[in-house]
Design a protein around this motif. Structure first.
Motif, short mmCIF file in Angstrom:
data_model
loop_
_atom_site.label_atom_id
_atom_site.label_comp_id
_atom_site.label_asym_id
_atom_site.label_seq_id
_atom_site.Cartn_x
_atom_site.Cartn_y
_atom_site.Cartn_z
N GLY A 71 2.84 82.34 24.97
CA GLY A 71 3.40 82.36 23.62
C GLY A 71 3.63 83.77 23.10
N SER A 72 4.16 83.85 21.90
CA SER A 72 4.47 85.14 21.27
C SER A 72 3.24 86.04 21.24
CB SER A 72 4.99 84.91 19.85
OG SER A 72 6.31 84.43 19.86
N ARG A 73 3.48 87.31 21.41
CA ARG A 73 2.39 88.28 21.54
C ARG A 73 2.72 89.56 20.80
NH1 ARG A 73 5.02 91.89 24.46
NH2 ARG A 73 6.23 91.34 26.32
N MET A 74 1.75 90.45 20.76
CA MET A 74 1.96 91.81 20.29
C MET A 74 2.66 92.61 21.40
SD MET A 74 0.81 92.26 17.21
CE MET A 74 -0.43 91.76 16.00
N HIS A 75 3.15 93.79 21.03
CA HIS A 75 3.76 94.66 22.04
C HIS A 75 2.72 95.06 23.06
CE1 HIS A 75 6.55 97.51 23.78
NE2 HIS A 75 7.47 97.17 22.90
N THR A 76 3.18 95.40 24.25
CA THR A 76 2.26 95.73 25.34
C THR A 76 2.15 97.23 25.63
OG1 THR A 76 4.03 95.47 26.98
CG2 THR A 76 2.68 93.52 26.49
N SER A 77 3.01 98.06 25.01
CA SER A 77 3.13 99.45 25.45
C SER A 77 2.48 100.45 24.49
CB SER A 77 4.61 99.82 25.64
OG SER A 77 4.75 101.19 25.93
N ALA A 78 1.40 101.07 24.93
CA ALA A 78 0.82 102.17 24.17
C ALA A 78 1.72 103.39 24.22
CB ALA A 78 -0.56 102.51 24.73
N ASP A 79 2.45 103.58 25.34
CA ASP A 79 3.36 104.73 25.45
C ASP A 79 4.42 104.69 24.37
OD1 ASP A 79 2.02 105.74 27.61
OD2 ASP A 79 3.37 104.91 29.11
N LEU A 257 10.23 98.13 19.43
CA LEU A 257 9.26 97.71 18.43
C LEU A 257 9.87 96.67 17.49
CD1 LEU A 257 6.44 98.11 17.23
CD2 LEU A 257 7.39 99.94 15.79
N ALA A 258 11.12 96.89 17.10
CA ALA A 258 11.80 95.94 16.21
C ALA A 258 11.87 94.56 16.84
CB ALA A 258 13.21 96.45 15.87
N LYS A 259 12.12 94.51 18.16
CA LYS A 259 12.28 93.23 18.86
C LYS A 259 11.03 92.37 18.79
CE LYS A 259 13.55 94.62 22.96
NZ LYS A 259 14.01 94.50 24.36
N ILE A 260 9.86 93.01 18.85
CA ILE A 260 8.61 92.25 18.94
C ILE A 260 8.08 91.83 17.58
CG2 ILE A 260 6.88 94.10 18.76
CD1 ILE A 260 6.95 91.31 21.44
N MET A 261 8.63 92.38 16.50
CA MET A 261 8.05 92.13 15.18
C MET A 261 8.04 90.64 14.79
SD MET A 261 6.82 94.97 14.34
CE MET A 261 6.34 94.62 12.65
N PRO A 262 9.12 89.88 15.01
CA PRO A 262 9.04 88.45 14.66
C PRO A 262 7.95 87.71 15.43
CG PRO A 262 11.33 89.12 14.92
CD PRO A 262 10.49 90.25 15.43
N ALA A 263 7.72 88.10 16.69
CA ALA A 263 6.67 87.46 17.49
C ALA A 263 5.28 87.90 17.06
CB ALA A 263 6.88 87.79 18.97
N SER A 264 5.18 89.06 16.43
CA SER A 264 3.88 89.59 16.02
C SER A 264 3.30 88.84 14.83
CB SER A 264 4.00 91.08 15.67
OG SER A 264 4.65 91.23 14.40
N GLY A 265 4.19 88.25 14.02
CA GLY A 265 3.72 87.55 12.83
C GLY A 265 3.29 88.47 11.70
N LEU A 266 3.65 89.75 11.77
CA LEU A 266 3.23 90.69 10.74
C LEU A 266 4.02 90.56 9.44
CD1 LEU A 266 2.54 93.89 12.90
CD2 LEU A 266 0.88 92.28 11.93
#
Length: 426
Positions: A71-79, A257-266
């Protein structure tokens, strides 16, 4: 460079191969209708309600074979976070942030704080996706779960977000039907077939010719000088080049970062910092990247789809076993996008397996948001009649799918024909 040119010329000499029917669609309009689609494989799952075709008279569903992405997740990249943090902080120290730039920095700082210690984790959005998928599966095919056989085998990779996706899915099924007997497994054995990275594929992924094709396309088609001009009063942090490589990396990281925001639920996002043209070009770049690395691109010479062969083999073997022994009503598998994209192409599902060697054409024949969002899934629904004649319906993201197997009862296929077709592929 010479090898790449030779490969492209060779591919161009062969007629561009596509699936039998590729629907013409206005991709930009689809993206504008739902901006979440701009996230492609980072998008939250999009369920489109539809009415399923009636099964042929006398046939009822009795078994489901499933593979689903987590399912939807947070971003994976610390870099990515580190790079954006460096750019925004340096721009702030140089006092070259515009009002939009200051707002972007403020939102980024808030996002960095929320994500930094939770990289790759399943979010409540992903939890809800898995629960709703299980609920619809139970509602759409109640006969499968109400028959004499109540056993279900669920298997996942060892990734925490995948294990939790399996947990939430199965827990919902049990909530709906307490008589189910579900076994959940996650170990190195399940990892090997659900996430089968071969040495050859790893080399292609790391150093394959797709990289040069992608980078050349980006250089030609993406201009983000207006973006950097809207966020910064000076381009000195990009060596004075508002559209140079370091500026493009910043734009791509901000878009990532913008792409993952809807999945983050923030509850907020970054798309408004981009123009429609910028978003479309960046989506094309990401879509091309996924297609060439993980789907049916001729550049991979079959390496990308071949990694899904153990997964397809498992579909066939478990189906044969269940039809013979009738000891389970469902097999549920949970993995990653690196399973969904190769598998859907290997299975030659129509909207997921089109082939082209022209980078400009990729976005017209293959869209990541239709194939592999968060919680994307493939379901084989098996039906039988009183004579034990077996049919199967294949669904991609809960949509009835076409494969290149002859049938007079689409979306249903004769199991013997499907089995023979996929054995041929293996």
């Amino acid at each position: 460079m010479k090898i790449l040119r030779t490969l492209i010329i060779t591919l161009a000499a062969v007629a561009c191969s596509m699936t039998s029917i590729v629907q013409e669609r206005n991709i930009r309009l689809e993206l504008n209708e739902n901006r979440n689609r701009l996230g492609g494989s980072s998008s939250p799952y999009e369920y489109i309600q539809m009415e399923y075709s009636r099964a042929p008279k006398g046939y009822e569903p009795f078994y489901i074979s499933h593979f689903g992405r987590h399912g939807s997740r947070m971003h994976t990249s610390a870099d990515m976070l580190n790079h954006l943090n460096t750019v925004f902080n340096r721009a702030d120290s140089l006092q070259i942030l515009t009002p939009d730039g200051m707002l972007a920095k403020e939102l980024f700082t808030k996002t960095d704080s929320a994500m930094r210690d939770h990289l790759g984790e399943l979010t409540y959005v992903g939890q809800r996706e898995q629960e709703e998928l299980a609920e619809r599966m139970s509602a759409n095919f109640p006969e499968v779960f109400s028959g004499a056989t109540k056993k279900i085998l669920a298997q996942s990779t060892t990734s925490d977000r995948v294990v939790k996706s399996m947990n939430y899915f199965c827990k919902k099924l049990l909530t709906l039907n307490g008589e189910l007997d579900i076994t959940e497994e996650s170990n190195e054995k399940t990892q090997r077939y659900l996430n089968n990275y071969t040495a050859e594929y790893r080399e292609y992924y790391k150093n394959g010719p797709w990289r040069e094709v992608r980078d050349t396309w980006i250089e030609k088609n993406i201009d983000i000088s207006s973006l950097t001009g809207r966020l910064f009063t000076s381009a000195e942090i990009f060596n004075g080049k508002p559209n140079g490589s370091s500026a493009k990396r910043f734009a791509q990281d901000l878009y990532s970062l913008a792409k993952i925001m809807p999945a983050s639920g923030l509850g907020y996002g970054f798309y408004d910092f981009f123009t429609e043209d910028e978003l479309y070009a960046l989506w094309q770049s990401g879509n091309m990247d996924q297609y060439m690395r993980k789907s049916g691109s001729p550049l991979s010479e079959g390496l990308a789809t071949a990694i899904a062969k153990p997964l397809l083999k498992d579909f066939l073997e478990k189906a044969v076993q269940q039809i013979s022994e009738q000891d389970r009503c469902a097999d549920l598998r949970f993995g990653h996008g690196e399973g969904m994209m190769p598998l859907s192409a290997l299975m030659q599902i129509e909207e997921a397996s089109a082939i082209t060697s022209d980078p400009d054409q990729i976005c017209e024949i293959w869209q990541d948001y239709r194939v592999t969002t968060m919680s994307s899934n493939i379901q084989w629904i098996f039906y039988k009649n009183k004579k034990d004649d077996i049919l199967v319906k294949i669904m991609l993201n809960e949509r009835e799918a076409r494969i290149p197997v002859d049938t007079d009862i689409w979306p249903y296929y004769h199991w013997s024909d499907v089995y023979a077709f996929y054995q041929g592929i293996l």
